[in-house]
Structure formats: structure tokens, C-alpha cells
Enzyme design. Sequence first.
Site, PDB file in Angstrom:
ATOM      1  N   HIS A  69      57.188   9.499  -4.822  1.00  0.00           N
ATOM      2  CA  HIS A  69      55.967   9.656  -4.024  1.00  0.00           C
ATOM      3  C   HIS A  69      55.271  10.988  -4.286  1.00  0.00           C
ATOM      4  O   HIS A  69      54.040  11.074  -4.148  1.00  0.00           O
ATOM      5  CB  HIS A  69      56.298   9.525  -2.532  1.00  0.00           C
ATOM      6  CG  HIS A  69      56.633   8.119  -2.128  1.00  0.00           C
ATOM      7  ND1 HIS A  69      55.665   7.176  -1.875  1.00  0.00           N
ATOM      8  CD2 HIS A  69      57.825   7.483  -1.967  1.00  0.00           C
ATOM      9  CE1 HIS A  69      56.238   6.028  -1.541  1.00  0.00           C
ATOM     10  NE2 HIS A  69      57.552   6.188  -1.598  1.00  0.00           N
ATOM     11  N   ASP A  72      39.810   2.168  -6.822  1.00  0.00           N
ATOM     12  CA  ASP A  72      41.220   1.937  -6.502  1.00  0.00           C
ATOM     13  C   ASP A  72      42.060   2.214  -7.739  1.00  0.00           C
ATOM     14  O   ASP A  72      41.758   1.712  -8.833  1.00  0.00           O
ATOM     15  CB  ASP A  72      41.429   0.491  -6.040  1.00  0.00           C
ATOM     16  CG  ASP A  72      42.822   0.259  -5.483  1.00  0.00           C
ATOM     17  OD1 ASP A  72      43.011   0.473  -4.278  1.00  0.00           O
ATOM     18  OD2 ASP A  72      43.714  -0.126  -6.267  1.00  0.00           O
ATOM     19  N   ASP A  87      51.380  11.341  -5.065  1.00  0.00           N
ATOM     20  CA  ASP A  87      50.444  12.228  -4.361  1.00  0.00           C
ATOM     21  C   ASP A  87      49.654  13.090  -5.346  1.00  0.00           C
ATOM     22  O   ASP A  87      48.449  13.310  -5.176  1.00  0.00           O
ATOM     23  CB  ASP A  87      51.199  13.137  -3.388  1.00  0.00           C
ATOM     24  CG  ASP A  87      51.689  12.392  -2.154  1.00  0.00           C
ATOM     25  OD1 ASP A  87      51.230  11.246  -1.929  1.00  0.00           O
ATOM     26  OD2 ASP A  87      52.530  12.947  -1.424  1.00  0.00           O
ATOM     27  N   ASN A 132      54.510   5.052  -7.730  1.00  0.00           N
ATOM     28  CA  ASN A 132      55.366   5.581  -6.661  1.00  0.00           C
ATOM     29  C   ASN A 132      56.822   5.178  -6.851  1.00  0.00           C
ATOM     30  O   ASN A 132      57.744   5.989  -6.708  1.00  0.00           O
ATOM     31  CB  ASN A 132      54.874   5.073  -5.305  1.00  0.00           C
ATOM     32  CG  ASN A 132      53.849   5.997  -4.676  1.00  0.00           C
ATOM     33  OD1 ASN A 132      53.740   7.157  -5.033  1.00  0.00           O
ATOM     34  ND2 ASN A 132      53.080   5.486  -3.728  1.00  0.00           N
ATOM     35  N   GLU A 180      45.451   4.665  -1.974  1.00  0.00           N
ATOM     36  CA  GLU A 180      44.892   5.019  -3.270  1.00  0.00           C
ATOM     37  C   GLU A 180      43.462   4.514  -3.443  1.00  0.00           C
ATOM     38  O   GLU A 180      42.955   4.422  -4.557  1.00  0.00           O
ATOM     39  CB  GLU A 180      45.779   4.449  -4.389  1.00  0.00           C
ATOM     40  CG  GLU A 180      45.771   2.935  -4.525  1.00  0.00           C
ATOM     41  CD  GLU A 180      46.743   2.222  -3.580  1.00  0.00           C
ATOM     42  OE1 GLU A 180      47.027   1.044  -3.825  1.00  0.00           O
ATOM     43  OE2 GLU A 180      47.214   2.863  -2.616  1.00  0.00           O
TER      44      GLU A 180
END
Length: 385
Positions: free
Chosen positions: A265, A252, A269, A260, A292
Site C-alpha cells: 500500500h 482512474d 500511495d 497494492n 485512485e
Amino acid sequence: MEISVDLNLVVFGLLSALAIVSGLIHMALRKGSALAWLAATMVCVSTETLVLRYASHSTLGVAAISLLVPAAYLCASQAIRLSMGAGVTSRRLVAIAAVLTGLSLVLLAVDAVPFVQCLPFQLAGVVMFLDAVLALARQKRRGVLGNGLLVLCCCSMTGIAIRIPMFPLLLGQPTPFPIMSAETFERVFVNSLGVLTTGLALFIIARIVANEMASYRYRSERDDLTGLLNRRMLGGMLDRPAATAGAVVMCDIDRFKTINDRFGHHVGDEVIQSFAAILKGHAGHVGRVGGEEFALLLFGASSQEAGETADAIRCRFQQFQHPAVGEAGTLSASFGVAAFDTGASVRSAMRQADKALYAAKRTGRNRVCIAPDEATVRRGMQHAA
């Protein structure tokens, strides 16, 4: 009663039908430019067949043939190249073919010898088609369809080489190489044209459909953003009893929401994609569980070996710097590891790895926690009792 069948019309009907089929499949898939090029090829060849049959003795008919022959090979070469993912022909080659075609039209205008007039536009077709054949030959993994297509392309190239000196016969003109009569050559040419063009079209259609099916299968198994196994595909592996012992690594990205919120965002990504690229560099089955969070299945690895793998991934990701984040926003990830035995539930081990992951989060992040194996847990429970 004797029934006479015009072979040219038969070939025209067959090629027209293939053009319609290619166009319909192209519209049904709503993409696939190779099919559009293939349909254009069939239109050019079928039109060429009619012109050869009914207008080859006129200047306008010869001009049309001079344009249709290289156009057909241009379209065919694009269909072949795109069906195998090689991209379109370079502009330089197209320009060379265009110059050769223009030269044929100039020679026609000055009433040049038929053999000389026919030579440039045929060479233009050779240039275009040979480029596609070489691109296909260089492809390492062609498969059955690719090999069949290559064989047909080589046969077509042989036919083109034979046709070049004899082509004026199709226009009702003399040739310096009277190997056979005009009638015999026309019959052989029309027959071979129909067979080879039909074969090429069917192989290209089959390859395009096979590519599309493989693409649909890939998209059904893979995550769109990262290309890793998606949750559904990963779930199928988790629900089967393990064929061999191994370990699950749950990963994670730390403080991902902050990334973010702070950088956008699109940056988030890109960070996910970068982390996924690092995961891909390690043996095993890698999937994106969601957001994530990722899972790595390492069959044949002990919990200790899986922990070392997780730590190597952790170090590599910590060293990675995204241009938008910079040194001020050091990236890190946390990991949980759990082992499983042969025949055991991999999903159960995944739940244990998930608990270890959250233990790594609680104890400071950017670390690897290994869940105790089942034997250790049982001993602890017995001792407590």
C-alpha cells in the site's frame, strides 16, 4: 493622596500575562512551537525587568542580565522565524551568540570596564534578532500582519542600537556616552521595552492564529494524501450551475488493486501522489474523488481540448516509472471526458464523463473516451424514435 506605581513591576506583570497567554494558546492548539518560544521570550524579558530593578548593582545580577538579554533575543528570533515558516536559526549563529555571551561572563569575572563587559552579550542579542528580521524582510508574501511585524522589528532594532552604548546606566555604572541621565534612560528604556515587546508578542500571536486558521481551512478543503481538492470541496463546485462552458475529465489509475497487492500500500500511495503531481501541472480544478479516481474541471475548454489535455496526462503517466514497480509494471490510466454548457449542471457532465471512463476501461484501458455532447444524444434519440 499620591499613589506611586513602580513601572518595572507594571512591565513585569504585562509580560508575565503575555507569557501565560502564549503558553495557554500553545497548549490549546497542542502544537505551535512558535508560541512556546514566544512564552519563553516573555519569561526572559519579564525576569530581566525584575533583575534590572532589584539586583542590577550586584555581580550575580549583572551575570543574570548577561545571560537573559541574549536568551530573550534568541527566543524572540525563533518565535518570529517559526511564525512565518522559516525554520529555526542556524547552529552557527547560535554558537556565535553563545561565544559572545561567554565572553561577557569572562569580562565580568576579570572586572572589566562596564561598557566593555556589556558589549558582547548585547551583540549576541543583535546577531540573533537581526537574523530573524532579515528572514522576515526576505519573505515575499508577508501580508498585513507580516508587514506590521517587520515594522515593529525594525523599531526594536533601532532601540537596540540606541541602547548598546547606554546599557551600563541600567546597571548603575558609568558610560562613555553620557547622552542622558540614568533615571531618564531607565524610564525611556522600560517604557519602550514594554510597548515594543507587547506589540511584537501580539503580532506574533495574531500571525500564528491566522496561520492556524488557514491551515484548518486548507485541511478541510484538501485531500490529505495528494493535496488536491477533496470530495466535499469538489462537490460544492459540481452542485453550482456552470458560470461558463467547459469540460469534466474523469481519471482512474488502471489495475491499481494489483499494484497494492503486489508492491504494498505504501507504493500504491506513492503512485497516487505521483499521478496527482502530474494532474496539478494542468490548468483547472483538480480533485480526488476517492481511492485512485480523480476529476479535472476545465472551465472554458471544449470536449476536444479537454480530450487533448487528458491524453497529455495519460502519456506523461505512462512514461513515469516508480522505482519499486520498475519497467515490468508499466503504469497507465484511463480517462473519460464530457462537456457542459453555461448554466448547465456540472454534476450531470461528471456522470457522463464517468460513463466514458468506464467505456475506456472496457475497451482496453490506457485511453481517453469522449462522451457525446447533449445535442448529439438528442439527435440520436430523435432518429431512433
